[in-house]
Scaffold this active site. Structure first.
Site, PDB file in Angstrom:
ATOM      1  N   THR A 179       9.009-136.693  30.383  1.00  0.00           N
ATOM      2  CA  THR A 179       8.420-135.368  30.140  1.00  0.00           C
ATOM      3  C   THR A 179       6.900-135.471  29.998  1.00  0.00           C
ATOM      4  OG1 THR A 179       9.064-135.685  27.843  1.00  0.00           O
ATOM      5  CG2 THR A 179      10.378-134.142  29.113  1.00  0.00           C
TER       6      THR A 179
ATOM      7  N   LYS B  75       1.187-140.057  24.025  1.00  0.00           N
ATOM      8  CA  LYS B  75       2.607-140.426  24.132  1.00  0.00           C
ATOM      9  C   LYS B  75       3.188-140.800  22.770  1.00  0.00           C
ATOM     10  CE  LYS B  75       2.752-141.553  28.975  1.00  0.00           C
ATOM     11  NZ  LYS B  75       2.911-142.556  30.023  1.00  0.00           N
ATOM     12  N   GLY B  76       4.289-140.157  22.419  1.00  0.00           N
ATOM     13  CA  GLY B  76       4.975-140.453  21.159  1.00  0.00           C
ATOM     14  C   GLY B  76       4.344-139.802  19.946  1.00  0.00           C
TER      15      GLY B  76
ATOM     16  N   ARG C 113       2.887-132.886  18.238  1.00  0.00           N
ATOM     17  CA  ARG C 113       2.134-131.842  18.941  1.00  0.00           C
ATOM     18  C   ARG C 113       0.758-131.590  18.319  1.00  0.00           C
ATOM     19  NH1 ARG C 113       5.328-126.483  19.219  1.00  0.00           N
ATOM     20  NH2 ARG C 113       6.890-128.004  19.876  1.00  0.00           N
TER      21      ARG C 113
ATOM     22  N   SER D  85      13.526-138.535  18.282  1.00  0.00           N
ATOM     23  CA  SER D  85      12.364-138.087  19.056  1.00  0.00           C
ATOM     24  C   SER D  85      11.404-137.272  18.206  1.00  0.00           C
ATOM     25  CB  SER D  85      12.851-137.229  20.231  1.00  0.00           C
ATOM     26  OG  SER D  85      11.784-136.540  20.832  1.00  0.00           O
TER      27      SER D  85
ATOM     28  N   SER E 190       9.768-134.894  19.443  1.00  0.00           N
ATOM     29  CA  SER E 190       9.654-133.577  20.083  1.00  0.00           C
ATOM     30  C   SER E 190      10.482-132.489  19.402  1.00  0.00           C
ATOM     31  CB  SER E 190      10.087-133.680  21.548  1.00  0.00           C
ATOM     32  OG  SER E 190      10.081-132.397  22.128  1.00  0.00           O
TER      33      SER E 190
ATOM     34  N   ASN F 276      11.136-129.928  21.053  1.00  0.00           N
ATOM     35  CA  ASN F 276      11.843-129.352  22.203  1.00  0.00           C
ATOM     36  C   ASN F 276      12.995-130.237  22.666  1.00  0.00           C
ATOM     37  OD1 ASN F 276      10.117-126.959  22.864  1.00  0.00           O
ATOM     38  ND2 ASN F 276       8.542-128.546  22.988  1.00  0.00           N
TER      39      ASN F 276
ATOM     40  N   ASP G 135       9.285-146.331  23.909  1.00  0.00           N
ATOM     41  CA  ASP G 135       8.241-146.616  24.900  1.00  0.00           C
ATOM     42  C   ASP G 135       6.836-146.560  24.299  1.00  0.00           C
ATOM     43  OD1 ASP G 135       8.274-143.744  24.603  1.00  0.00           O
ATOM     44  OD2 ASP G 135       6.988-143.662  26.378  1.00  0.00           O
TER      45      ASP G 135
HETATM   46  P1  B16 Z   1       6.761-131.353  21.347  1.00  0.00           P
HETATM   47  P2  B16 Z   1       9.175-138.641  22.070  1.00  0.00           P
HETATM   48  C1  B16 Z   1       7.080-136.972  22.036  1.00  0.00           C
HETATM   49  O1  B16 Z   1       8.403-137.258  22.447  1.00  0.00           O
HETATM   50  C2  B16 Z   1       6.138-137.086  23.217  1.00  0.00           C
HETATM   51  O2  B16 Z   1       6.092-138.448  23.650  1.00  0.00           O
HETATM   52  C3  B16 Z   1       4.757-136.653  22.802  1.00  0.00           C
HETATM   53  O3  B16 Z   1       3.866-136.736  23.895  1.00  0.00           O
HETATM   54  C4  B16 Z   1       4.821-135.208  22.269  1.00  0.00           C
HETATM   55  O4  B16 Z   1       3.544-134.777  21.835  1.00  0.00           O
HETATM   56  C5  B16 Z   1       5.822-135.153  21.115  1.00  0.00           C
HETATM   57  O5  B16 Z   1       7.096-135.605  21.564  1.00  0.00           O
HETATM   58  C6  B16 Z   1       5.968-133.756  20.541  1.00  0.00           C
HETATM   59  O6  B16 Z   1       6.562-132.944  21.517  1.00  0.00           O
HETATM   60  O7  B16 Z   1       5.431-130.692  21.567  1.00  0.00           O
HETATM   61  O8  B16 Z   1       7.803-131.024  22.391  1.00  0.00           O
HETATM   62  O9  B16 Z   1       7.288-131.113  19.936  1.00  0.00           O
HETATM   63  O10 B16 Z   1       8.516-139.713  22.884  1.00  0.00           O
HETATM   64  O11 B16 Z   1       9.074-138.881  20.572  1.00  0.00           O
HETATM   65  O12 B16 Z   1      10.583-138.346  22.526  1.00  0.00           O
HETATM   66 MG    MG Z   2       8.456-141.740  23.813  1.00  0.00          MG
END
Ligand code: B16
Ligand code: MG
Length: 215
Positions: free
Chosen positions: A17, A45-46, A49, A114, A116, A118, A170
């Site tokens: 993503t 990455k990781g 937001r 995660s 995220s 989302n 990752d």
């Molecule tokens: P969201 P992960 C992370 O996913 C992304 O790597 C990172 O780039 C992003 O800012 C974060 O989720 C928050 O995402 O805006 O959708 O809440 O690698 O932890 O699965």
């Molecule tokens: Mg990741």
């Protein structure tokens, strides 16, 4: 070591993503009047937001109040969601489904860990939601990686001790989070970046139960 549970990061491990995050952050930067490169995007990455937005604004040399920052983060997220709502199962990274199926057959539990908010939308779009025994995402934690909260909550929900868990990550902060939680970690990507992990592989297509047992 006998592994009883595997916990997976989402972006960069199960699906890419990052490319959609990049487009949405780049468009926001453009509106704010500066360029945001793919190399800059590596820093996000990781990362959560709001921390991502702070890094973006730092790159652009812009200072804003909290209200404006929330507004911009919402705007970026709406744009990002327009991409992920179009995702299909074809975007699942190679080897993921086979490895998850092998774990299931072996009786090893599976969780998502995660950052995220989302994550549920993405798993639903990929038809993967039902494969997970526990899902911990950015809505369920208050401390971002490298804090181990996201993985520890996953272990608690699965009822498995951290010492019997293996995390797939990752991002460097994610590897640190796993180790801080007393778990083993398999890095997905480059050994230079993920050197602290117990093992580094190219992707889940490169994973076997034997490699898991060798930890
Ligand atoms: P969201 P992960 C992370 O996913 C992304 O790597 C990172 O780039 C992003 O800012 C974060 O989720 C928050 O995402 O805006 O959708 O809440 O690698 O932890 O699965
Ligand atoms: Mg990741």
């Amino acid at each position: 070591m006998k592994t009883k549970a595997c916990l997976f990061d989402l972006d960069g491990v199960i699906v890419d993503t990052a490319k959609y995050h990049y487009i949405a952050w780049r468009e926001l930067a453009k509106e704010l009047g500066f360029e945001f490169t793919e190399k800059d995007n590596e820093r996000l990455k990781g990362v959560s937001r709001m921390t991502s937005l702070d890094i973006l604004l730092e790159i652009g040399g812009i200072t804003l109040d909290d209200e404006k920052k929330l507004q911009l983060a919402d705007k970026k997220n709406e744009n990002y969601r327009s991409f992920i709502l179009e995702m299909t199962p074809e975007e699942i990274l190679p080897g993921t489904k086979d490895f998850l199926a092998a774990l299931k057959e072996e009786g090893i539990k599976i969780a998502l860990g995660s950052a995220s908010k989302n994550a549920m939308t993405i798993l639903d779009r990929l038809n993967l939601t039902n494969l997970f025994d526990a899902i911990i995402d950015g809505n369920k934690v208050s401390n971002a990686k490298p804090d181990p909260e996201v993985f520890l909550k996953g272990a608690i929900e699965l009822g498995i001790s951290p010492s019997e868990c293996v995390v797939f990550e990752d991002a460097e902060a994610g590897v640190e989070a796993a180790l801080a939680g007393g778990m083993k970690c398999i890095g997905i990507g480059s050994p230079e970046v993920l050197g602290k992990a117990n093992l580094v592989v190219d992707g889940l297509h490169d994973m076997t139960l034997d490699k898991l047992a060798s930890l």
